[in-house]
Write an enzyme that holds these catalytic residues in place. Structure first.
Site: not given
Length: 183
Positions: A12, A10, A164, A159
């Protein structure tokens, strides 16, 4: 898919465009023989840069989503420093992400800019798996999917890349089981 080891990852970012925005955090974990191997994790903040390598600030609207501030990434490595190591860590394994089009798009764009290759064995998407497993449901975002599957985020984990990833990995395994596909 009968791979013995996959990578769930994941990102960000500073925004939604792989061509204009930057990665600010990468989190990943390996799934080995159908089980999450928490000790095989990859987690780093990334100091954001523009496509030409200039420093970039994290917009307030992105900070509101993930809580990552300019102060937090001030001493972090740039994507140019992180990506070669992360690509080595992934190796040729298949990858899984919640909305692989987003995360994979950022990986492809950054790899291309750095003269590297994003070439996983396969790209699997828990959003697509959720749609197959729950065809009558309208929402398939990670929070809704986690609730549907009885999964919870670590405190402060939603988040944030590794938080996540932990939920995405468990969701992936449950979805594969629901769809009767060997993970």
């Amino acid at each position: 898919m009968s791979a013995t080891e996959i990578v769930v990852f994941d990102l960000e970012t500073t925004g939604l465009s792989p061509e204009k925005d930057a990665v600010v955090e990468i989190g990943a974990v390996r799934v080995v023989n159908g089980a999450v191997a928490e000790h095989l994790k990859y987690e780093t903040l990334v100091r954001p840069t523009t496509p030409d390598g200039a420093p970039m600030r994290i917009p307030w609207h992105a900070q509101r989503v993930h809580g990552i501030t300019d102060e937090m990434v001030r001493d972090a490595p740039t994507i140019g420093e992180v990506l070669p190591d992360f690509l080595d860590w992934v190796g040729g394994r298949a990858v899984v992400a919640h909305n692989i089009g987003f995360d994979g798009g950022f990986m492809r764009a950054n790899a291309r800019r750095l003269g590297l290759e994003w070439n996983p064995a396969a790209e699997l998407c828990t959003v697509k798996l959720s749609r197959r497993a729950f065809p009558k449901e309208r929402a398939h975002n990670l929070s809704v999917l986690a609730e549907r599957l009885g999964l919870t985020f670590a405190p402060g984990g939603r988040h944030r890349s590794f938080g996540d990833v932990q939920v995405t990995a468990q969701a992936y395994l449950q979805l594969m089981e629901l769809l009767a596909v060997q993970a």
